[in-house]
Write a protein that holds these residues in place. Structure first.
Motif, PDB file in Angstrom:
ATOM      1  N   VAL A 113     -16.122  -3.415 -11.731  1.00 29.89           N
ATOM      2  CA  VAL A 113     -16.378  -3.018 -12.912  1.00 29.89           C
ATOM      3  C   VAL A 113     -17.825  -1.988 -13.063  1.00 29.89           C
TER       4      VAL A 113
ATOM      5  N   VAL B  77     -15.360  -8.625 -28.164  1.00 31.22           N
ATOM      6  CA  VAL B  77     -15.291  -8.927 -26.747  1.00 31.22           C
ATOM      7  C   VAL B  77     -15.917  -7.918 -25.875  1.00 31.22           C
TER       8      VAL B  77
ATOM      9  N   LYS C 243     -15.285  -8.302 -22.019  1.00 34.60           N
ATOM     10  CA  LYS C 243     -14.912  -9.609 -21.070  1.00 34.60           C
ATOM     11  C   LYS C 243     -14.112 -10.581 -22.194  1.00 34.60           C
TER      12      LYS C 243
ATOM     13  N   LEU D 101     -19.163  -5.783 -24.100  1.00 35.54           N
ATOM     14  CA  LEU D 101     -20.419  -5.811 -23.520  1.00 35.54           C
ATOM     15  C   LEU D 101     -21.069  -4.660 -23.677  1.00 35.54           C
TER      16      LEU D 101
ATOM     17  N   GLU E  22     -12.159 -15.785 -16.292  1.00 37.08           N
ATOM     18  CA  GLU E  22     -12.536 -14.636 -17.240  1.00 37.08           C
ATOM     19  C   GLU E  22     -12.343 -13.418 -16.822  1.00 37.08           C
ATOM     20  N   ARG E  23     -12.139 -12.398 -17.380  1.00 39.89           N
ATOM     21  CA  ARG E  23     -11.747 -11.089 -16.986  1.00 39.89           C
ATOM     22  C   ARG E  23     -12.583 -10.011 -17.602  1.00 39.89           C
ATOM     23  N   GLU E  24     -13.133  -9.366 -16.694  1.00 40.94           N
ATOM     24  CA  GLU E  24     -14.217  -8.099 -17.187  1.00 40.94           C
ATOM     25  C   GLU E  24     -12.907  -6.743 -17.173  1.00 40.94           C
TER      26      GLU E  24
ATOM     27  N   THR F 138     -14.911  -8.066 -11.707  1.00 39.61           N
ATOM     28  CA  THR F 138     -16.238  -8.135 -11.734  1.00 39.61           C
ATOM     29  C   THR F 138     -17.054  -7.850 -10.170  1.00 39.61           C
TER      30      THR F 138
ATOM     31  N   ASN G  47     -12.064 -14.704 -22.044  1.00 40.48           N
ATOM     32  CA  ASN G  47     -11.674 -15.799 -21.089  1.00 40.48           C
ATOM     33  C   ASN G  47     -10.054 -15.745 -20.945  1.00 40.48           C
TER      34      ASN G  47
END
Length: 368
Positions: free
Chosen positions: A61, A359, A12, A361, A28-30, A52, A14
């Protein structure tokens, strides 16, 4: 192709600036980064481009991660393949979930090209040493959108796409045309209109747009054929085209004169190239769309765009367009409105491990 293991990273980041359409604002991008590793340690990279939440497509995702972990990776581990073109037919036992399929299929194409020690764009039959870059402007107001367009023109982008809706279309395009009379300009509606808006859409014929992308429903083909008959401006289909069959239907009905081909939306290189080949035979133009991607997907889009027929600038901007620091090295750069093809093997980029770790998760490895 003997696959030793597969690694999935959910990441993830920003965006440098929020990106707005009538569907919402992305801040923001996952995404999912896929690594496929062979018995010699070579690594191929792919990217899952679902968002997301299901605001753009039904895939997310979370659903892509589930399908990759529980279905596609086990299926790949159970099956021997000699070429990545065998993967898409193998995945046909799974309905839809094209973004999950593409993430793994693209990684295998990258690995295959590295095994051949050839650039992927040459392996798939690409011809262009450089491609034209296009940028997308999306902001909540007319003035802010025009400011974005000024920045893109200054950076040399050869085509600008602007997001429109029934609440912000005519005055927006009129304002941009006043500032840039000769700009290659297109509009993307992301399904914001219905057939009751035909007269409003026809007013946009005054501005010499290259095309209007997906003005009607996300899964519609038929009503677009009615709209195209009423408009001088070319219609481009995006979300409606998820398969070769969709493309055949749209072309037969006269629903569009352009098709936006996205690797993630259609399921990878095999269906993307099939849609490209059909469109070329039928005289429908194609170009490569984007999904606010990270660098891995962007590098795959660049490879696809080298095929004959992709003569219209795609949604392929520099890494710095969205990210303070991308997850690849070298970053994608645009010079005088063009991107040069990598000469190294595969997609021509490696993962920036430091940035990837910052970045991430979730990271998990899957062995055969």
């Amino acid at each position: 192709m003997k696959i030793d293991r597969i690694i999935l990273h959910v990441i993830k980041m920003n965006l440098k600036k929020p990106f707005s359409t009538h569907l919402g604002t992305v801040q923001e991008r996952e995404g999912i980064i896929v690594e496929v590793i062979d018995e010699n340690g070579l690594r191929g990279f792919g990217e899952g481009v679902a968002f997301t939440t299901p605001w753009y497509t039904e895939e997310t995702v979370g659903t892509s991660l589930h399908i990759l972990k529980e279905v596609l990776i086990p299926l790949l581990h159970r099956t021997s393949i000699s070429h990545p073109k065998e993967v898409f037919p193998m995945f046909s036992v799974v309905r839809r979930n094209n973004m999950a399929k593409a993430a793994l299929e693209c990684a295998l194409w990258d690995l295959y090209a590295k095994q051949l020690d050839q650039p992927l764009w040459k392996v798939i039959g690409g011809k262009r040493e450089t491609i034209a870059a296009g940028a997308v402007a999306g902001a909540p107001s007319v003035l802010e959108t025009i400011r974005q367009v000024h920045g893109f023109v200054k950076d040399g982008y050869e085509r600008i796409k602007v997001k429109i809706s029934p609440e912000m279309d005519y005055e927006l395009i009129k304002g941009i045309r006043k500032e840039f009379p000769q700009l290659r300009l297109m509009a993307d509606a992301n399904s914001a209109y219905t057939l009751s808006d035909i007269e409003q859409l026809k007013k946009l014929d005054d501005f010499g747009l290259e095309m209007i992308e997906q003005p009607l429903g996300i899964d519609d083909i038929y009503e677009h054929s009615l709209l195209q008959k009423e408009m001088k401006t070319d219609i481009c289909l995006d979300e409606s085209i998820t398969s070769l069959h969709d493309a055949k239907s749209a072309i037969a009905l006269g629903s569009c004169r352009f098709i936006n081909i996205k690797l993630g939306r259609v399921g990878g290189y095999v269906p993307a190239v099939s849609i490209h080949d059909l469109s070329e035979r039928e005289g429908v133009r194609v170009w490569c769309g984007g999904m606010i991607e990270f660098g891995v997907s962007r590098a795959h889009n660049i490879a696809l765009s080298t095929l004959d027929g992709f003569d219209f600038p795609g949604d392929i901007s520099a890494s710095s367009r969205y990210w303070e620091e991308d997850i690849i090295e070298p970053a994608i750069s645009v010079v005088n409105g063009r991107i040069s093809m990598p000469q190294g093997p595969g997609i021509g980029v490696e993962l920036n491990r430091r940035r990837l770790q910052q970045v991430s998760l979730f990271t998990q490895e899957y062995s055969k």
